[in-house]
Every structure is written in C-alpha cells, then in structure tokens.
Design a protein around this motif. Structure first.
Motif, PDB file in Angstrom:
ATOM      1  N   THR B 215       0.328  -1.149  -0.417  1.00  0.00           N
ATOM      2  CA  THR B 215      -0.044  -0.691   0.293  1.00  0.00           C
ATOM      3  C   THR B 215       0.440   1.885  -0.750  1.00  0.00           C
ATOM      4  N   GLU B 216       2.060   1.380   0.235  1.00  0.00           N
ATOM      5  CA  GLU B 216       2.971   2.464   0.685  1.00  0.00           C
ATOM      6  C   GLU B 216       2.915   2.873  -0.843  1.00  0.00           C
ATOM      7  N   GLY B 217       3.266   4.167  -1.002  1.00  0.00           N
ATOM      8  CA  GLY B 217       3.236   4.854  -2.069  1.00  0.00           C
ATOM      9  C   GLY B 217       2.504   4.740  -3.196  1.00  0.00           C
ATOM     10  N   MET B 218       1.162   3.914  -3.112  1.00  0.00           N
ATOM     11  CA  MET B 218       0.308   3.561  -4.184  1.00  0.00           C
ATOM     12  C   MET B 218      -0.754   4.302  -3.779  1.00  0.00           C
ATOM     13  N   GLY B 219      -1.193   4.971  -5.640  1.00  0.00           N
ATOM     14  CA  GLY B 219      -2.357   5.426  -5.283  1.00  0.00           C
ATOM     15  C   GLY B 219      -1.998   6.954  -4.696  1.00  0.00           C
ATOM     16  N   VAL B 220      -1.336   7.609  -5.086  1.00  0.00           N
ATOM     17  CA  VAL B 220      -1.146   8.655  -3.760  1.00  0.00           C
ATOM     18  C   VAL B 220      -1.674   9.902  -4.862  1.00  0.00           C
ATOM     19  N   ILE B 221      -2.381  10.506  -4.110  1.00  0.00           N
ATOM     20  CA  ILE B 221      -3.617  12.501  -3.928  1.00  0.00           C
ATOM     21  C   ILE B 221      -2.087  13.078  -3.213  1.00  0.00           C
ATOM     22  N   SER B 222      -1.810  14.080  -4.358  1.00  0.00           N
ATOM     23  CA  SER B 222      -1.620  14.813  -3.664  1.00  0.00           C
ATOM     24  C   SER B 222      -2.566  16.045  -2.732  1.00  0.00           C
ATOM     25  N   ARG B 223      -2.405  17.348  -2.031  1.00  0.00           N
ATOM     26  CA  ARG B 223      -3.068  17.924  -1.633  1.00  0.00           C
ATOM     27  C   ARG B 223      -4.024  18.660  -2.240  1.00  0.00           C
ATOM     28  N   GLN B 224      -3.356  19.151  -3.782  1.00  0.00           N
ATOM     29  CA  GLN B 224      -4.134  19.985  -4.277  1.00  0.00           C
ATOM     30  C   GLN B 224      -5.458  19.666  -5.159  1.00  0.00           C
ATOM     31  N   GLU B 225      -4.435  18.222  -5.213  1.00  0.00           N
ATOM     32  CA  GLU B 225      -5.301  17.043  -6.280  1.00  0.00           C
ATOM     33  C   GLU B 225      -6.608  16.919  -5.299  1.00  0.00           C
ATOM     34  N   ALA B 226      -6.497  16.557  -4.037  1.00  0.00           N
ATOM     35  CA  ALA B 226      -7.816  16.607  -3.094  1.00  0.00           C
ATOM     36  C   ALA B 226      -8.325  17.022  -3.218  1.00  0.00           C
ATOM     37  N   ILE B 227      -7.992  18.272  -2.956  1.00  0.00           N
ATOM     38  CA  ILE B 227      -9.465  19.499  -2.907  1.00  0.00           C
ATOM     39  C   ILE B 227      -9.549  19.835  -4.654  1.00  0.00           C
ATOM     40  N   GLU B 228      -8.963  19.970  -5.632  1.00  0.00           N
ATOM     41  CA  GLU B 228      -9.434  19.574  -6.881  1.00  0.00           C
ATOM     42  C   GLU B 228     -10.291  19.193  -7.408  1.00  0.00           C
ATOM     43  N   TRP B 229     -10.586  17.610  -7.103  1.00  0.00           N
ATOM     44  CA  TRP B 229     -11.101  16.089  -7.566  1.00  0.00           C
ATOM     45  C   TRP B 229     -12.469  16.434  -6.710  1.00  0.00           C
ATOM     46  N   GLY B 230     -12.321  16.665  -5.467  1.00  0.00           N
ATOM     47  CA  GLY B 230     -13.383  16.780  -4.267  1.00  0.00           C
ATOM     48  C   GLY B 230     -13.136  15.645  -3.834  1.00  0.00           C
ATOM     49  N   VAL B 231     -12.563  14.843  -3.478  1.00  0.00           N
ATOM     50  CA  VAL B 231     -12.315  14.064  -2.269  1.00  0.00           C
ATOM     51  C   VAL B 231     -12.873  13.809  -1.497  1.00  0.00           C
ATOM     52  N   ALA B 232     -13.516  13.106  -0.323  1.00  0.00           N
ATOM     53  CA  ALA B 232     -14.205  13.151   0.779  1.00  0.00           C
ATOM     54  C   ALA B 232     -14.088  12.013   1.345  1.00  0.00           C
ATOM     55  N   GLY B 233     -13.834  12.589   2.764  1.00  0.00           N
ATOM     56  CA  GLY B 233     -13.980  11.889   4.171  1.00  0.00           C
ATOM     57  C   GLY B 233     -12.077  11.437   4.510  1.00  0.00           C
ATOM     58  N   PRO B 234     -11.906  10.170   5.104  1.00  0.00           N
ATOM     59  CA  PRO B 234     -10.738  10.125   5.652  1.00  0.00           C
ATOM     60  C   PRO B 234      -9.242  10.053   4.454  1.00  0.00           C
ATOM     61  N   ASN B 235     -10.211  10.037   3.144  1.00  0.00           N
ATOM     62  CA  ASN B 235      -9.173   9.986   1.797  1.00  0.00           C
ATOM     63  C   ASN B 235      -9.149  11.270   1.339  1.00  0.00           C
ATOM     64  N   LEU B 236      -9.648  12.073   1.946  1.00  0.00           N
ATOM     65  CA  LEU B 236      -9.116  13.608   2.200  1.00  0.00           C
ATOM     66  C   LEU B 236      -8.194  14.141   3.115  1.00  0.00           C
ATOM     67  N   ARG B 237      -8.473  13.338   4.619  1.00  0.00           N
ATOM     68  CA  ARG B 237      -7.809  13.559   5.434  1.00  0.00           C
ATOM     69  C   ARG B 237      -6.130  12.816   5.396  1.00  0.00           C
ATOM     70  N   ALA B 238      -6.948  12.078   4.309  1.00  0.00           N
ATOM     71  CA  ALA B 238      -5.455  10.829   4.682  1.00  0.00           C
ATOM     72  C   ALA B 238      -4.261  12.005   3.578  1.00  0.00           C
ATOM     73  N   SER B 239      -4.726  12.915   2.957  1.00  0.00           N
ATOM     74  CA  SER B 239      -3.772  13.750   1.371  1.00  0.00           C
ATOM     75  C   SER B 239      -3.497  15.531   2.410  1.00  0.00           C
ATOM     76  N   GLY B 240      -3.522  15.316   4.002  1.00  0.00           N
ATOM     77  CA  GLY B 240      -3.153  16.658   4.401  1.00  0.00           C
ATOM     78  C   GLY B 240      -4.110  17.542   4.456  1.00  0.00           C
ATOM     79  N   VAL B 241      -5.514  16.886   4.447  1.00  0.00           N
ATOM     80  CA  VAL B 241      -6.907  18.785   3.816  1.00  0.00           C
ATOM     81  C   VAL B 241      -7.508  18.459   5.361  1.00  0.00           C
ATOM     82  N   ALA B 242      -7.187  19.664   5.993  1.00  0.00           N
ATOM     83  CA  ALA B 242      -7.782  19.535   7.114  1.00  0.00           C
ATOM     84  C   ALA B 242      -9.041  20.166   7.658  1.00  0.00           C
ATOM     85  N   TYR B 243     -10.245  18.522   7.170  1.00  0.00           N
ATOM     86  CA  TYR B 243     -11.427  18.491   6.617  1.00  0.00           C
ATOM     87  C   TYR B 243     -12.258  17.960   7.331  1.00  0.00           C
TER      88      TYR B 243
END
Lengths: 160, 381
Positions: B215-243
């Motif tokens: 799992t490490e290094g697999m399917g990486v989403i950067s903080r910018q991409e997470a906001i751009e794509w509208g990722v939600a939940g633990p997946n969003l927080r795993a990319s460093g967005v404090a929401y």
C-alpha cells in the motif's frame, strides 16, 4: 474574509448581474447570478475569493416559472465557507456552459444532472448515461412533469 | 430468430480483446448488500491505463421518491442508501429537515445521536479495513476478524434501537427512545475491550511489512489534487486537508466535545488505511466523553408538519466522507426538491483520475479501489 465582504466584492464587480446574495447563517453564502455572467462569476469566485473545492451540483425544476434553477455547491478550504451558486436556465431549451473546467469535482454531478433533468452542459466532455439504463427514453425523472404512475407498485401506494 | 435472441455483447465476456495487446477488463462487486457496480479497466495485462466506474445498477431514484413522501416518511428510503452506515447517512437528511422545519433537538438527543453515529463509524471502518487488507492479498481471514469485532457493537445497537441494521432511530426533533438501563455499563466494558482490539489491528496491519509493501506509495493524491477532485472523508484527510465536518461545521454534540482530527500527509493507500484505524480510536474517545457528559432531559420534541418556504443545506461527516443534503421547500409537508450528494460519488472521480496521473499496475487495482472504501448503493441513491 467573511461572507458580507464577499457579497460586497461580488456586487461591486458584477453589479446588476448578481440577482440575489445572502448569508442566512454562519459559513453559508447563497449567490444567484444571471446565466450570461455565470462563467465569469465562477472564475472570480474561484480565483479571487478562494472557493476551491466542489462538493455538489444539481438543479431544481420550476414548471410554473418555466425555468430550471441550477446550483453548484462549493467549499472554500481557506475560509471554511460553503457557497451555493445558482442560476436560472430556460426550461424549454436548458443550455449552460459547463463549470467543469473551473471545478473538476463537479464533472460527475453535471453528468448526473444532464441525465436526470435534461440540462445540456456545453463543453462537458463526458455526457453519457450514468445512473439510468443506456436505452432509457422515458423522459427526465427529476422534472416535475415526470409521471410516476407507470412505476407504481400494483398494490398501490400511500400517496395518490 | 426473434429479436429476443440478440444480445448486445456477450454477457459472459469479462475480458474484451481490443487488439495490440490491449484488453478491457470488467471488474466489480456483485453483492446484494454492498451493491452492484463495475470498474471498466483498460489494460495491457500489466499496467492500468484507464479506470471507468460504471454505477447505477441499483439506482432507486431516492431523490424523486422523497418529493412524494412527507418528511418523516423519507427516513426509510434515505437510510437504505448505506446499510452499514445508516445512522450517519440518516443524520444528513434529518439535520436538513430539522433546519428547514426550524427545530432544534433537545441536548440529550444530540448526545445519544453522537453515540449511535460513532458506533456506526467504528462498524463501517472495520468493514472497510477488512476489505482493504483482503484486497492487499493478505490473509482473507482478517476480514473475519473485523466482522467478529463489530458484533458487540451491533448487539449494543440492538439493545438501544431494537435493530442491528437500519434502525430508523433518528426522527425530526430527536431520537425515538432514551438509552435503556444497563446500556452505559455494557458500552464502557465494550469500549475497554475494543481499545485493546485496535492495538491488535494496528500491530497486525499497519506495522505489517507485507501490508506496507502493498500500500505504501500507491495511489498517491496530493493535497492540491484532493481539493481539485473533491475527494471526501478519511481519504481527503489522508492527503493533508484538514476538513472534518464534525470539526468544521459541528452538528449533534460534536461542538461540545474535545477530540482530535486525524490527518496524514502521504496521501497514499497506506495513509488512507491508517487514518481509518486512528479514527476508530477517536470514535472510542468521543463515545466515552458523550456518555459521561450526557445531560438529562427529554429526547424528543414535537415538530411542525409543514416547513416554511425556503432552502437548507446540511453537511454531515459519514464514514465514507462528507455528505451534503440540500432541501428546497415550498411550504408543504413534503420537500419540493432534495439533492443528496454522497461521499462515494465524489470518491469515484478520484479512482478514475489516479491512473491518469501515475502508474498503476493491474495487480494494484483492487488495493487502489478498496483503499477508498467505495460503496455503490451510496453513489447510486
């Protein structure tokens, strides 16, 4: 930046094109623009006011007013404000430029609205059936004149 | 030969050959509870070039159904959207209805809601972790561990609500019943036991070499991409967005409780899995605080049947991420329009975007998909 400042900035920039602007509770911003200024307003909201994350999009059908009111719901990661950006389109010929190039996250929501409400998002790359069957030709389910009768259970329903 | 005999494509064909060594692979869960769906994967046998998520196999038209039901009748169709997470999903609808009816639930009801929702989050995260570790080619018996671990919580929910699944426990204006005698003691014993289980889970998976390699290094989403794509939940927080809606727009009793928001910066499948384990620990903490600080008083207030004309938007943190419910009312006892934007619908866009930004191998595709904790019935509505 609080919501009142955002409303003032928008009104200074777009004037008459902002049809409604309100902030009924903390962290909420309701903006309605006329549909010819939609794309510029969206760009301004994204680039100047920091609304960067799309969380929803859709539409509401108003047959009496003969319009479909479209909305995009956007969250600002810097200010923690949720924006509901609205605009009206003609119900007979609902066409609107896509906002997918500004907020990528609305892509699937616009595709769904195209399917369920029949709104043509101009410039959207992927308008094809999503939730309904590929050969669906029985109308747009979320429009108010969509008849539920053929789909009711034969033993009746609580609402007539 | 009649028209009935003509099939559009061979329904038994799971792999289509496209020439030039390219294949289109149809992969997907077909399960009566967690839903039907299809991932259409374009591959050359080794690398994944494109993933398309095909949803809609169980579209029930929930939004349309709600327009023809009174506010309280809408509870049943809404909570069927995610069987494993009914309390959190229902909270989104109930919160929006309460906002449009202009009522506030009594404080005790808020605390009971919080306890039920966090127990539901633990159940849902256990299920997600079971699937993730199973897809990471680890011992499938792990899935049985997590299934067994959620049993005590299901029993507690049965004691409180009368049902193991789909409780319909929240109603506009409060909850259906107060907590029964003996519930608190049993809950505290269960939490003590479960905290030890989280340590075992963490040791067995999160520090496990095999799980990390997968799992490490697999399917990486950067903080910018997470906001751009509208990722939600633990997946969003795993990319460093404090929401976290529980923090950013507190509802129920979350505003009065002190808890931690789990964030990671790696944004890979490992971080998404780890965030879920840590969130279970936070849930235990929240339940403990809520049961200790629970105020006395009624658990339900009377609500008006008709709403005033207007609109309301309610955001709620379900186990799979933030869901929002937007209700428009025209002054009747039924909503004029309900728009439900579930978390899985947004996460599916991220699954589609990842192969466009980085190399994904075919063997990694199940890990990638299950690291997002997808739920088809959620997206289908």
């Amino acid at each position: 930046m609080n919501t009142q400042e955002a409303i003032e900035k928008l009104k200074n920039k777009f004037g008459e094109k902002i049809l409604e602007a309100s902030s009924p509770r903390e962290n909420r911003l309701y903006i309605k623009v006329s549909n010819d200024a939609l794309v510029e307003a969206a760009k301004y909201l994204r680039e100047e006011l920091g609304f960067d994350m799309a969380i929803s999009a859709g539409g509401t059908d108003y047959p009496k007013k003969n319009v479909i009111e479209l909305f995009w719901i956007i969250w600002s990661s810097t200010d923690n404000v949720t924006l509901i950006l609205k605009t009206d389109v003609d119900r007979e010929n609902p066409k609107i430029p896509t906002l997918r190039d500004i907020w990528l996250g609305v892509q699937k929501f616009e595709r769904e609205t195209w399917e369920l409400l029949g709104v043509e998002y101009e410039g959207h790359p992927n308008l094809k059936p999503l939730l309904l069957p590929e050969d669906w030709n029985e109308g747009y389910p979320l429009r108010k004149d969509f008849k539920l009768e053929p789909y009711r259970a034969p033993w009746g329903d609580e609402e007539k | 030969m009649s028209d009935m005999m003509v099939y559009r494509g061979n329904p038994f064909n799971e792999i289509e050959e496209l020439g030039d060594g390219m294949f289109r692979l149809h992969m997907g869960p077909q399960h009566p509870i967690s839903g039907q769906g299809r991932f259409i994967i374009l591959t050359d046998g080794e690398r994944v070039f494109d993933i398309e998520v095909d949803i809609g196999y169980s579209h029930r038209g929930t939004e349309k159904l709600l327009e023809h039901r009174t506010f309280i009748q809408g509870i049943v169709p809404v909570e069927r959207m995610v069987m494993i997470d009914t309390a959190n999903i229902l909270m989104g609808y109930i919160g929006a209805v309460e906002r449009i009816l202009g009522v506030e639930p009594p404080p005790r009801a808020n605390y009971i809601r919080t306890i039920v929702m966090e127990m539901n989050r633990i159940i849902s995260h256990l299920y997600a972790l079971g699937l993730l570790s199973e897809s990471a080619a680890w011992n499938p018996a792990v899935f049985l561990w997590t299934t067994a671990d959620r049993e005590p919580f299901l029993d507690l929910l049965e004691m409180l609500t009368g049902a193991r699944w789909s409780y319909s426990f929240f109603v506009p204006g409060g909850v259906r019943a107060d907590i029964p005698r003996g519930f608190k003691e049993r809950l505290l014993v269960t939490l003590d036991w479960f905290e030890k289980r989280i340590d075992v889970i963490e040791e067995a998976w999160i520090y496990n070499e095999l799980f990390r390699m997968r799992t490490e290094g697999m399917g990486v989403i950067s903080r910018q991409e997470a906001i751009e794509w509208g990722v939600a939940g633990p997946n969003l927080r795993a990319s460093g967005v404090a929401y976290d809606t529980r923090k950013n727009e507190p509802y129920a009793a979350y505003g009065e409780l002190d808890f931690k928001m789990v964030t990671h910066t790696a944004g890979d499948a490992y971080a998404r899995g780890w965030a879920r384990v840590e969130e279970m620990r936070v849930s235990v903490d929240i339940i403990r605080q809520a049961i200790e600080n629970m105020p006395d008083g009624p658990v339900r207030v009377r609500v008006p049947q008709r709403a005033k004309p207007g609109e309301a938007l309610f955001r709620v943190e379900t186990s799979r991420g933030e869901m929002n419910v937007y209700i428009v009312s025209d002054g009747k006892d039924k909503p004029y329009r309900v728009k439900i934007s579930p978390a899985s619908f947004r996460n599916f866009l991220a699954i589609e975007m990842i192969p466009k930004t980085q190399t994904v191998l075919l063997a990694d595709a199940p890990v990638l998909i299950y690291s997002f904790d997808p739920w088809f019935l959620d997206a289908d509505r």
